[in-house]
Structures are given as C-alpha cells and as structure tokens.
Design an enzyme around this catalytic site. Structure first.
Site, mmCIF file in Angstrom:
data_model
loop_
_atom_site.group_PDB
_atom_site.id
_atom_site.type_symbol
_atom_site.label_atom_id
_atom_site.label_comp_id
_atom_site.label_asym_id
_atom_site.label_seq_id
_atom_site.Cartn_x
_atom_site.Cartn_y
_atom_site.Cartn_z
ATOM 1 N N LYS A 180 0.854 -1.196 0.000
ATOM 2 C CA LYS A 180 0.000 0.000 0.000
ATOM 3 C C LYS A 180 0.885 1.240 0.000
ATOM 4 O O LYS A 180 1.466 1.606 1.019
ATOM 5 C CB LYS A 180 -0.924 0.028 1.224
ATOM 6 C CG LYS A 180 -2.018 1.085 1.054
ATOM 7 C CD LYS A 180 -2.347 1.818 2.325
ATOM 8 C CE LYS A 180 -1.795 3.188 2.484
ATOM 9 N NZ LYS A 180 -2.033 4.211 1.506
ATOM 10 N N GLU A 255 9.692 2.443 10.640
ATOM 11 C CA GLU A 255 10.669 3.535 10.531
ATOM 12 C C GLU A 255 9.879 4.832 10.495
ATOM 13 O O GLU A 255 8.958 4.965 9.691
ATOM 14 C CB GLU A 255 11.520 3.379 9.274
ATOM 15 C CG GLU A 255 12.502 2.220 9.345
ATOM 16 C CD GLU A 255 13.456 2.292 10.512
ATOM 17 O OE1 GLU A 255 13.674 3.401 11.062
ATOM 18 O OE2 GLU A 255 13.976 1.235 10.912
ATOM 19 N N CYS A 289 13.546 12.027 5.765
ATOM 20 C CA CYS A 289 13.546 11.669 7.185
ATOM 21 C C CYS A 289 14.906 11.972 7.805
ATOM 22 O O CYS A 289 15.015 12.228 8.997
ATOM 23 C CB CYS A 289 13.189 10.207 7.366
ATOM 24 S SG CYS A 289 14.196 9.116 6.379
ATOM 25 N N GLU A 390 9.270 17.395 14.476
ATOM 26 C CA GLU A 390 9.637 17.255 13.062
ATOM 27 C C GLU A 390 8.786 18.207 12.222
ATOM 28 O O GLU A 390 7.559 18.170 12.301
ATOM 29 C CB GLU A 390 9.399 15.812 12.597
ATOM 30 C CG GLU A 390 9.869 15.586 11.166
ATOM 31 C CD GLU A 390 9.580 14.178 10.656
ATOM 32 O OE1 GLU A 390 8.438 13.710 10.823
ATOM 33 O OE2 GLU A 390 10.495 13.558 10.097
HETATM 34 P P1 NAP Z 1 2.101 8.900 7.233
HETATM 35 O O1 NAP Z 1 1.037 9.912 7.109
HETATM 36 O O2 NAP Z 1 2.323 8.266 8.545
HETATM 37 O O3 NAP Z 1 1.757 7.775 6.140
HETATM 38 C C1 NAP Z 1 2.600 6.670 5.909
HETATM 39 C C2 NAP Z 1 1.797 5.549 5.289
HETATM 40 O O4 NAP Z 1 0.855 5.055 6.251
HETATM 41 C C3 NAP Z 1 0.949 5.991 4.090
HETATM 42 O O5 NAP Z 1 0.922 4.967 3.135
HETATM 43 C C4 NAP Z 1 -0.407 6.204 4.721
HETATM 44 O O6 NAP Z 1 -1.473 6.133 3.806
HETATM 45 C C5 NAP Z 1 -0.439 5.031 5.684
HETATM 46 N N1 NAP Z 1 -1.454 5.141 6.737
HETATM 47 C C6 NAP Z 1 -2.109 6.255 7.153
HETATM 48 N N2 NAP Z 1 -2.972 5.922 8.147
HETATM 49 C C7 NAP Z 1 -2.853 4.584 8.361
HETATM 50 C C8 NAP Z 1 -3.486 3.659 9.242
HETATM 51 N N3 NAP Z 1 -4.411 4.048 10.115
HETATM 52 N N4 NAP Z 1 -3.121 2.360 9.188
HETATM 53 C C9 NAP Z 1 -2.169 1.949 8.315
HETATM 54 N N5 NAP Z 1 -1.551 2.792 7.432
HETATM 55 C C10 NAP Z 1 -1.888 4.090 7.464
HETATM 56 O O7 NAP Z 1 3.514 9.475 6.763
HETATM 57 P P2 NAP Z 1 3.849 10.321 5.469
HETATM 58 O O8 NAP Z 1 3.332 11.710 5.658
HETATM 59 O O9 NAP Z 1 3.429 9.560 4.255
HETATM 60 O O10 NAP Z 1 5.441 10.324 5.470
HETATM 61 C C11 NAP Z 1 6.223 11.291 6.103
HETATM 62 C C12 NAP Z 1 6.820 10.727 7.373
HETATM 63 O O11 NAP Z 1 7.598 9.583 7.063
HETATM 64 C C13 NAP Z 1 7.773 11.681 8.065
HETATM 65 O O12 NAP Z 1 7.515 11.654 9.449
HETATM 66 C C14 NAP Z 1 9.146 11.086 7.775
HETATM 67 O O13 NAP Z 1 10.135 11.396 8.730
HETATM 68 C C15 NAP Z 1 8.828 9.636 7.763
HETATM 69 N N6 NAP Z 1 9.860 8.876 7.061
HETATM 70 C C16 NAP Z 1 10.690 8.069 7.801
HETATM 71 C C17 NAP Z 1 11.703 7.356 7.175
HETATM 72 C C18 NAP Z 1 12.629 6.469 7.963
HETATM 73 O O14 NAP Z 1 13.246 5.594 7.383
HETATM 74 N N7 NAP Z 1 12.749 6.649 9.270
HETATM 75 C C19 NAP Z 1 11.870 7.467 5.805
HETATM 76 C C20 NAP Z 1 11.009 8.296 5.090
HETATM 77 C C21 NAP Z 1 10.001 8.990 5.727
HETATM 78 P P3 NAP Z 1 -2.091 7.481 3.170
HETATM 79 O O15 NAP Z 1 -1.000 8.101 2.369
HETATM 80 O O16 NAP Z 1 -3.214 6.973 2.364
HETATM 81 O O17 NAP Z 1 -2.510 8.341 4.326
#
Ligand code: NAP
Length: 499
Positions: A180, A255, A289, A390
């Site tokens: 997904k 992560e 990130c 963040e």
């Molecule tokens: P996010 O809003 O948490 O979404 C991540 C994924 O989770 C998306 O596919 C999202 O789908 C899905 N999701 C949302 N609600 C969910 C639920 N209730 N159950 C299961 N899955 C769900 O994060 P983002 O805004 O896409 O990404 C940015 C974040 O990622 C930042 O905090 C960044 O630091 C972090 N990041 C971390 C790393 C690392 O390796 N540590 C690397 C890259 C990014 P939808 O898009 O449909 O909402």
C-alpha cells in the site's frame, strides 16, 4: 484552475491482474510544481480490495516459499535490468508526483537499483549457522524461513526507494506481499509493480492496492492472514501500527520521523560543513527523514559559519524540480505547505529569530506550486517546539554552544533518534560524539543524509522500532529463524531434562 493535462487511470494489481477497485471510484494526483496539472487517476480502494489482495498473497505463499532463494534472486536481477532500462522514466515520475529536484530523483532510482542488486545476491546467501551440539551424534543448525504474507506500507517522500528497500529483501526471503503506497505518490508504485511483473513474479506474489491509509492500511494491519508489517511514515501512525500489530502478535517494523542535528566544532572544515548543512537542510526541500533540521555550532566558528551558510542558502535556485538547474523544488502537497508555514509561525511566536526566508513564494513562476523559501531560525532555545518537533520542510534551527558536551546535550534533547553528524578534524572529539550520539546513524564530516544499502538503516526512540531495514539485518525482519536438532546416533541416549 485549468486542467488540460491528460488523465491516465491506473489500476490495482491483484493476483497477477490489473483491476479496478470494487468502489468504482478513483482519485486524482496533481503535480506539486503545477497544481493544475493532473498526473493521473488512481483507485480509491476499499477494505474489500485489501482483503482480495491478502487472499491472493495468502494463496501464493506456499509455492513462492518453495521456490529456491537463488531463483527468487534471479527474478530480482531481471527487475534490476528493467529498472535500468526505465531509469529516466522512473526519475521523472518521482519528480512529477513528489516534486523533488530531478537530480535527487535520479539518486533515488539509483538507490532503489542498489537495494535490488544487493538483495538479489542475498538469494545465494540466506544462510543460518551450524554450531556444536552438547549431545554426541547430534547436528545443530539454524535455517531461515519466510514469514508469510507481509504488508508494506510506505510514505510519499521516497516513493520508489523506500518501497524497493522493503520489497526486494521481502521477496527474496520468500514472502508474498500486499503493498500500500502513500496516497500522494501512487504512480511510482504502479511502475515499480510493472517492473516486477515484467521480471516474472508469479501471480499473487506481489499485490498493489492504492487508497486511504485509514481503510486499506488499517485492513492490512488487522487481517490475521498478514503475518508481518513493514511500515515507514510518521511517528503518530507508526506508533499506532506498532501497538495494534504487536497486540495481534504480528512481526512489526516501523521507521518513523526524525529531528536530525549536525554539530559544527571550532576546528571544522567549513568547505565541507557549510555545503553539507545546506544540502542536508534544503535538499529535497527538507522532506527527507534524514534531513538536517538543527545545526549546533561552537561559538569560535559561529560567525564565519553563519555568514557562509546564508550566502550559500541565498545562492540556491528555487523552481520546478524538472528543471535541472533548480536546487530546491516545491513542497509535496498543500498539506505540507500549510504545516511548514504553521511551524514558521510557531517559531516566530516562540521568540526564535527568523534570520533568513520564511515566506511562501507566490509570484508568477511559483503561482501554481507549493513553494516556500529555505528558512533559517537563529536564537533557538532547545526547548522550543521548532527545536523538538519534526517540521519536514526546508526549515533549519541554529544553536550556538560553548563546547562539544553542550552540543551533545542539545543534539540528544529530542524524542527522535534517526541520524546525526559532527564536523571536526579532531579524532578524539569525533569518537566522543560517535559514542554519545543517541541516533541509529552517525556521520563524521558528512551530512546527516543517506546511507548505503548494505548497512542497516533506522533510528532509535520515536524514529524507529522493530528490526532495522537494509543490510543483513534487513533480512532478519523478513525471515523467521528456526533451530534444528538432528540426532543421528544408532541407539537411545541420555538427554538433559532442563527444558
Ligand atoms: P504517514 O502519514 O504516517 O503515512 C505513511 C503511510 O501510512 C501511508 O501509506 C499512509 O497512507 C499510511 N497510513 C495512514 N494511516 C494509516 C493507518 N491508520 N493504518 C495503516 N496505514 C496508514 O507518513 P507520510 O506523511 O506519508 O510520510 C512522512 C513521514 O515519514 C515523516 O515523518 C518522515 O520522517 C517519515 N519517514 C521516515 C523514514 C525512515 O526511514 N525513518 C523514511 C522516510 C520517511 P495514506 O498516504 O493513504 O494516508
């Protein structure tokens, strides 16, 4: 707004067939550099689609687990060739839907290829170990087995590299997948799946379902047929996924966010340090990130560092990521723009000094995109929200300190623990920092960014939980280790009774 661009509708991929969602609904994705330009339409899937994908992955699970690992690796080598052929198109797709500069997108494709190559080779090395048994005529060893059906849930900021660094080790280890992608960047996901389809993955081994996290993602977390969840995204969602997945006794790897600091000591080489901080803070528009969101500078070099930092930030060219001459591209979405502007407001209200930037860019050439100036706050107190939360945009907080100890205290004064760096020519101070940094990755004389695919990637505290991704550790998550004891003695023997 005027939409004259072509709309192509992409489908889900379930059991080897491209198909519409049972909802019959699609949703559009726009180019962050020109919000009127629609990149494509994607399936607005429902829980039923996720369940169909899980059923397909479950049905394919045994057969795929029984394919010898080197043969699974051979399919990855084919995928690697196909990705090399489509590399330019993949990079343009990333820039089109995520917005990052094309040079960063090319780097992302390269990173995805590196992990596929590394994982393919691992198909010949998925070894356990043998060890002497405490009993005579007994062989004791371990083997690695796949987990079964694994859900891969990914963010929008690396729409190709992060899925690839989950998918490649997951498949080579013999698992089947429901993938997904983030709702904001589904086109890179569709193309990644096309590549694996062309490489010859059997039906059901890899399934793609686009649509909202709250329904599709949640179904993947809840379904008992899904045995493992590899998630990358925000700390908020990752914490909920970890809690629920663990309650259901699944294997979970998350992560999450970062608040990475670079420390500049008095003896730092500024020719390295300043470009390293500029690249770390403003490259990929701060939406990594591992982005540098804090820089902690020793007072003896502070003025010279700041002068250079501002000069080099001023020189950055801002614009559409498709134009190779631009260093900073738009933020990825309106939502991101609103969040970053809100944090700039918070920093100002908290009393930090807005030393550079801080504004949305709206004149003609920026009018249709989510552009913001690279932004630098000074006089930041370590307890301010902009120092601890963040922001995920091109916003850098600067701190002045008297020595390394003070720098370490500020660097570690956050819940996150993903990456950090120190710039110094002094080995003693460098090692002191390496040993006291509370982050999963530490760089010396290099930006907080990146990493290599054959080393583990991940963070401590609010930045990550579960086993590390990439490197040999990456395979530990996607496999179960089974201990085997073979008694090959001729008769009955005395056994210890303690377990
Ligand atoms: P996010 O809003 O948490 O979404 C991540 C994924 O989770 C998306 O596919 C999202 O789908 C899905 N999701 C949302 N609600 C969910 C639920 N209730 N159950 C299961 N899955 C769900 O994060 P983002 O805004 O896409 O990404 C940015 C974040 O990622 C930042 O905090 C960044 O630091 C972090 N990041 C971390 C790393 C690392 O390796 N540590 C690397 C890259 C990014 P939808 O898009 O449909 O909402």
């Amino acid at each position: 707004m005027n939409d004259n661009s072509p709309r192509q509708t992409s489908q889900n991929y379930i059991n080897g067939k491209w198909q519409d969602s049972v909802s019959g609904q699609t949703y559009p994705i726009a180019n962050p550099a020109h919000a009127f330009q629609i990149v494509g339409e994607f399936q607005a899937s429902l829980p039923q689609d996720a369940e169909n994908a899980i059923a397909a992955a479950d049905a394919a699970s045994n057969d795929w687990a029984n394919v010898p690992a080197p043969q699974r690796g051979a399919i990855l080598y084919k995928a690697l060739d196909i990705m090399a052929r489509r590399a330019g198109e993949m990079a343009e797709t990333i820039t089109l839907e995520e917005g990052k500069p094309i040079a960063d997108a090319i780097g992302e494709v390269k990173r995805a290829m590196n992990i596929i190559e590394y994982s393919a080779g691992e198909g010949r090395r998925l070894h356990g170990y043998t060890t002497p048994s405490e009993l005579p005529d007994t062989v004791a060893y371990t083997i690695k087995r796949p987990i079964g059906v694994v859900a891969l849930i990914t963010p929008w900021n690396f729409p190709l590299a992060i899925p690839a660094w989950k998918l490649a080790p997951c498949l080579v280890s013999g698992n089947t997948v429901v993938y997904k992608p983030a709702s904001g960047t589904p086109l890179s996901a569709v193309k990644l799946v096309e590549i694996f389809e062309e490489a010859g993955l059997p039906p059901g081994v890899l399934n793609l379902v686009t649509g909202p996290g709250g329904s599709v993602g949640n179904t993947l977390v809840e379904d008992p047929r899904v045995k493992g969840i590899s998630f990358t995204g925000s700390t908020e969602i990752g914490t909920a996924v970890t809690a629920r997945g663990s309650e259901l006794l699944k294997k979970v790897q998350c992560e999450m966010g970062g608040k990475n600091a670079a420390i500049i000591l008095n003896d730092a080489d500024l020719e390295k340090a300043v470009p390293g901080v500029v690249q770390g803070a403003f490259g990929s528009t701060g939406q990594r990130c591992t982005a540098t969101s804090r820089v902690i500078v020793e007072n003896g070099i502070y003025d010279e560092f700041m002068e250079n930092l501002i000069d080099q930030t001023k020189a950055l060219s801002i614009g559409d990521g498709m134009n190779e001459s631009n260093d900073v591209a738009p933020l990825s979405s309106k939502n991101q723009l609103d969040t970053v502007l809100r944090y700039i407001g918070v920093g100002t209200e908290e009393g930090a000094r807005l030393t550079f930037g801080g504004h949305q860019l709206q004149e003609d050439k920026f009018a249709d995109g989510y552009y913001i100036e690279p932004t630098i706050f000074t006089d930041v107190d370590p307890e301010m929200r902009i120092a601890k939360e963040e922001i995920f945009g091109p916003v850098l907080s600067v701190f002045k300190v008297s020595n390394l100890k003070e720098a370490v205290n500020i660097s570690n004064n956050v819940d996150f623990g993903l990456s950090s760096s120190v710039y110094t020519r002094d080995l003693v101070q460098a090692y002191e920092y390496i040993n006291s940094a509370e982050t999963g990755m530490v760089h010396v004389n290099a930006p907080t960014l990146g990493g290599e695919v054959h080393l583990p990637f991940g963070g401590l505290g609010s930045s990550g939980t579960g086993q590390r991704e990439q490197g040999t550790e990456g395979f530990d998550f996607f496999t179960e280790t089974i201990s085997v004891y073979i008694d090959h003695s001729a008769g009955v023997k005395e056994r210890s009774r303690f377990i």
